[in-house]
Design a protein around this motif. Structure first.
Motif, mmCIF file in Angstrom:
data_model
loop_
_atom_site.group_PDB
_atom_site.id
_atom_site.type_symbol
_atom_site.label_atom_id
_atom_site.label_comp_id
_atom_site.label_asym_id
_atom_site.label_seq_id
_atom_site.Cartn_x
_atom_site.Cartn_y
_atom_site.Cartn_z
ATOM 1 N N GLU A 1 -5.965 -8.509 -26.415
ATOM 2 C CA GLU A 1 -7.398 -8.496 -27.041
ATOM 3 C C GLU A 1 -7.543 -7.239 -28.027
ATOM 4 O OE1 GLU A 1 -10.436 -10.135 -24.658
ATOM 5 O OE2 GLU A 1 -11.123 -7.895 -24.257
ATOM 6 N N GLU A 2 -7.109 -6.554 -27.428
ATOM 7 C CA GLU A 2 -7.747 -5.007 -28.380
ATOM 8 C C GLU A 2 -7.107 -5.316 -29.959
ATOM 9 O OE1 GLU A 2 -7.345 -1.395 -26.466
ATOM 10 O OE2 GLU A 2 -8.073 -1.918 -25.073
ATOM 11 N N TRP A 3 -6.477 -5.961 -30.278
ATOM 12 C CA TRP A 3 -6.019 -6.310 -32.070
ATOM 13 C C TRP A 3 -6.797 -7.063 -32.456
ATOM 14 C CZ3 TRP A 3 -0.856 -8.766 -30.391
ATOM 15 C CH2 TRP A 3 0.106 -8.105 -29.877
ATOM 16 N N LEU A 4 -7.859 -8.001 -31.480
ATOM 17 C CA LEU A 4 -8.995 -8.351 -32.918
ATOM 18 C C LEU A 4 -9.715 -7.577 -32.936
ATOM 19 C CD1 LEU A 4 -9.925 -11.280 -33.198
ATOM 20 C CD2 LEU A 4 -11.250 -11.549 -30.572
ATOM 21 N N TRP A 5 -10.268 -7.322 -31.743
ATOM 22 C CA TRP A 5 -11.558 -5.854 -32.329
ATOM 23 C C TRP A 5 -11.374 -4.735 -33.077
ATOM 24 C CZ3 TRP A 5 -13.761 -9.714 -29.226
ATOM 25 C CH2 TRP A 5 -13.205 -9.943 -28.080
ATOM 26 N N GLU A 6 -10.010 -4.784 -33.499
ATOM 27 C CA GLU A 6 -9.562 -3.845 -34.034
ATOM 28 C C GLU A 6 -9.255 -4.906 -35.617
ATOM 29 O OE1 GLU A 6 -8.875 -0.374 -35.340
ATOM 30 O OE2 GLU A 6 -8.981 -0.057 -32.768
ATOM 31 N N ALA A 7 -9.190 -5.494 -35.950
ATOM 32 C CA ALA A 7 -9.294 -6.256 -37.245
ATOM 33 C C ALA A 7 -10.624 -6.918 -37.043
ATOM 34 C CB ALA A 7 -8.401 -7.899 -36.596
ATOM 35 N N MET A 8 -11.219 -7.478 -36.798
ATOM 36 C CA MET A 8 -12.976 -6.766 -37.041
ATOM 37 C C MET A 8 -13.491 -5.712 -36.886
ATOM 38 S SD MET A 8 -14.104 -9.071 -33.730
ATOM 39 C CE MET A 8 -16.185 -9.183 -33.337
ATOM 40 N N ALA A 9 -12.982 -4.386 -36.842
ATOM 41 C CA ALA A 9 -13.768 -3.545 -37.056
ATOM 42 C C ALA A 9 -13.423 -2.847 -38.464
ATOM 43 C CB ALA A 9 -13.936 -2.565 -36.669
ATOM 44 N N THR A 10 -12.143 -3.376 -38.531
ATOM 45 C CA THR A 10 -11.482 -2.642 -39.924
ATOM 46 C C THR A 10 -11.150 -3.069 -40.640
ATOM 47 O OG1 THR A 10 -9.361 -3.042 -38.963
ATOM 48 C CG2 THR A 10 -10.910 -1.053 -38.913
ATOM 49 N N SER A 11 -11.099 -5.087 -41.056
ATOM 50 C CA SER A 11 -10.729 -5.827 -42.293
ATOM 51 C C SER A 11 -11.918 -6.694 -42.451
ATOM 52 C CB SER A 11 -9.572 -6.378 -41.706
ATOM 53 O OG SER A 11 -7.989 -5.519 -41.464
ATOM 54 N N TYR A 12 -12.802 -7.327 -40.626
ATOM 55 C CA TYR A 12 -13.539 -8.397 -41.324
ATOM 56 C C TYR A 12 -14.770 -7.874 -41.748
ATOM 57 C CZ TYR A 12 -9.940 -10.763 -38.889
ATOM 58 O OH TYR A 12 -8.210 -11.438 -38.497
ATOM 59 N N LEU A 13 -15.172 -7.222 -40.973
ATOM 60 C CA LEU A 13 -17.238 -6.300 -41.432
ATOM 61 C C LEU A 13 -16.856 -5.725 -42.535
ATOM 62 C CD1 LEU A 13 -17.822 -4.930 -37.875
ATOM 63 C CD2 LEU A 13 -18.779 -7.235 -38.903
ATOM 64 N N PRO A 14 -15.852 -4.792 -43.023
ATOM 65 C CA PRO A 14 -15.481 -3.854 -44.151
ATOM 66 C C PRO A 14 -15.384 -5.665 -44.963
ATOM 67 C CG PRO A 14 -14.715 -3.137 -42.816
ATOM 68 C CD PRO A 14 -14.685 -4.572 -42.121
ATOM 69 N N LEU A 15 -14.095 -6.163 -45.249
ATOM 70 C CA LEU A 15 -14.349 -7.241 -46.601
ATOM 71 C C LEU A 15 -15.327 -7.912 -46.622
ATOM 72 C CD1 LEU A 15 -12.453 -9.452 -48.145
ATOM 73 C CD2 LEU A 15 -12.000 -10.353 -45.851
ATOM 74 N N LEU A 16 -16.525 -8.366 -45.204
ATOM 75 C CA LEU A 16 -18.235 -9.682 -45.578
ATOM 76 C C LEU A 16 -18.629 -8.759 -46.366
ATOM 77 C CD1 LEU A 16 -19.719 -11.571 -44.976
ATOM 78 C CD2 LEU A 16 -20.622 -9.799 -42.508
ATOM 79 N N ASP A 17 -18.502 -7.195 -46.820
ATOM 80 C CA ASP A 17 -19.523 -6.603 -47.799
ATOM 81 C C ASP A 17 -18.918 -6.801 -49.185
ATOM 82 O OD1 ASP A 17 -21.498 -5.779 -45.085
ATOM 83 O OD2 ASP A 17 -20.869 -3.242 -45.303
ATOM 84 N N VAL A 18 -17.712 -6.807 -49.488
ATOM 85 C CA VAL A 18 -17.248 -7.297 -50.218
ATOM 86 C C VAL A 18 -17.672 -8.627 -50.796
ATOM 87 C CG1 VAL A 18 -14.718 -6.902 -51.921
ATOM 88 C CG2 VAL A 18 -15.159 -5.267 -50.377
ATOM 89 N N LEU A 19 -16.950 -9.296 -50.257
ATOM 90 C CA LEU A 19 -17.673 -10.836 -50.197
ATOM 91 C C LEU A 19 -19.018 -11.284 -50.700
ATOM 92 C CD1 LEU A 19 -15.122 -12.727 -48.187
ATOM 93 C CD2 LEU A 19 -14.137 -12.530 -50.184
#
Length: 474
Positions: free
Chosen positions: A26-44
């Protein structure tokens, strides 16, 4: 009419929530949240043009983001794991006289502190709800390679479970409340013509395909949607555009960017691709150059009209390519500066593309994907033959059970059908983890089929509303 660009971000994570931690789980998911999904949200949300990016979220990813306790465990990972692992590497570098590396590691630790603060600031600490206005495209339930599913009922199960879950979650929120408009990401872009009637039956109006080996690299036909006899539009992704980013020689390979593969003891990345200590300001300057180059080349590509679809895995941006979200932000700004039309894929298809839709070659019956090579060998070759046959055999048994199939057996089948297990085996990415996961789901499926409701579920929050109904309905 000048051509346009559609950026499609395909967001997917195999169901790892609750199934293991370091190094696989599950650390794959936490890493993706921290490094991809949350930063992407600010761009969108915060950059002009952000809402014109087409975002696909797989149901299995959404199941995990919505799982009970997922947010708390994400924050605990940032606080207890990443904070400590950075500290250990900083101390180790200073002890060995590498203060330059230690300084970069200390800076990078701030990324995770930012992610924790950003997550806590979300209403209800609900990342899925924050992404909901952008969640225009969906996918099959667990990212199964649909041409390898053995029966029409099995395909219906994957499609309906995925689409129903997507509509239940997002119809009221996505793009001003207009709801799902029929866009579906075929897992791995794996397409066969016999799927088209099943896609139409499920309400799918458009899907992306990779026809590079059908039309040839760079052919202008990749810039036009294709009309199928059954109804759904096939939208070619444009490799000539995509490979500016996603290829061995793409932008992330430049020496100024952070090196994903060279790691410290505790899995951090203080080096640049050229071997120097990573310098984020140098990388940011390079981002501007590459974003301008991408937009200029795309303008040239569509100068005669058409629609260039640049489809990328969301996780490439931020996780695999550290500067990827910066690059996306710069691309949106460059589209305005250079006058390149950026369009949401749903809008482009609704408005009618600047050129006529065209049929596939009438004698073409091949199965295509965006895999390497562009066929199904990643998921259906001697190295993964046992997995492929086990999935088919399990599907046939669940289909045969029909209405008597325990919902838990249905959910275990969906989990077993994920494309990710064979992908990880073929690419040798995760040791024995994918084989262990597949074996666990197969064993649980066997138990559920024979238990008449007495077995304990092992799939946690996966496809919570899935039933056997699609296996029976025409």
């Amino acid at each position: 009419m000048s051509g346009r660009l559609a950026i499609v971000l395909h967001s997917h994570m195999p169901y790892v929530e609750g199934f293991g931690t370091w190094p696989f789980g599950e650390e794959w998911l936490w890493e993706a949240m921290a490094t991809s999904y949350l930063p992407l949200l600010d761009v969108l949300d915060g950059v002009p043009g952000g809402r014109d990016v087409t975002l696909s979220l797989t149901p299995v990813l959404c199941d995990q983001l919505a799982a009970p306790g997922a947010g708390e465990r994400f924050l605990a990972f940032l606080r207890d794991v990443r904070r400590a692992s950075h500290r250990l590497d900083v101390d180790g570098c200073r002890a060995s006289g590498r203060d330059d590396l230690a300084d970069e590691l200390a800076r990078a630790a701030g990324d995770y502190e930012w992610a924790a603060d950003r997550f806590r600031a979300l209403p209800g600490q609900d990342l899925l709800a924050a992404l909901a206005p952008h969640a225009a495209w969906c996918s099959s339930a667990t990212h199964a390679v649909l041409p390898l599913v053995a029966t029409d009922g099995g395909v219906r199960l994957q499609l309906r479970a995925g689409i129903d879950a997507h509509r239940r979650r997002f119809d009221a929120a996505v793009r001003g409340g207009h709801g799902w408009r029929g866009g579906l990401w075929l897992p791995e872009c794996a397409h066969a013509s016999w799927l088209d009637p099943l896609l139409e039956e499920a309400g799918v109006h458009a899907t992306c395909v990779d026809l590079t080996d059908v039309f040839g690299y760079g052919d202008p036909r990749h810039l036009r949607p294709l009309r199928t006899d059954a109804g759904p539009l096939l939208v070619p992704i444009d490799r000539q555009t995509m490979e500016l980013v996603w290829s061995a020689d793409g932008y992330p390979a430049h020496g100024h960017y952070r090196d994903y593969h060279h790691r410290t003891t505790h899995d951090h990345h203080p080096w640049a691709v050229d071997g120097s200590v990573y310098d984020p300001e140098r990388a940011r300057a390079r981002v501007r150059v590459d974003a301008a180059d991408f937009v200029a080349r795309t303008r040239e590509r569509v100068a005669g009209g058409g629609l260039a679809v640049c489809a990328l895995d969301t996780e490439l941006l931020g996780h695999w390519w550290y500067e990827g979200v910066w690059w996306l932000r710069a691309v949106l700004e460059e589209c305005v500066a250079q006058g390149l039309g950026l369009v949401h894929l749903d809008d482009a298809l609704a408005q009618g593309d600047p050129g006529p839709a065209a049929p596939l070659p009438p004698d073409d019956r091949r199965v295509t994907s965006w895999g390497t090579p562009r066929d199904l060998s990643t998921w259906d070759a001697p190295g993964v033959a046992e997995l492929a046959w086990q999935m088919r055999e399990a599907e046939l048994r669940v289909v045969a059970a029909g209405a008597d199939a325990d919902p838990r057996a249905v959910r275990e089948l969906l989990a077993l059908q994920s494309s990710d297990w064979a992908f990880m085996v073929t690419r040798e990415l995760a040791g024995t983890y994918p084989l262990e996961r597949a074996a666990g789901h197969r064993e649980a499926l066997d138990t559920a089929l024979g238990s008449v409701g007495s077995s304990e579920p092992t799939v946690r929050h996966l496809a919570p509303h899935a039933t056997a109904a699609p296996l029976l309905e025409p």
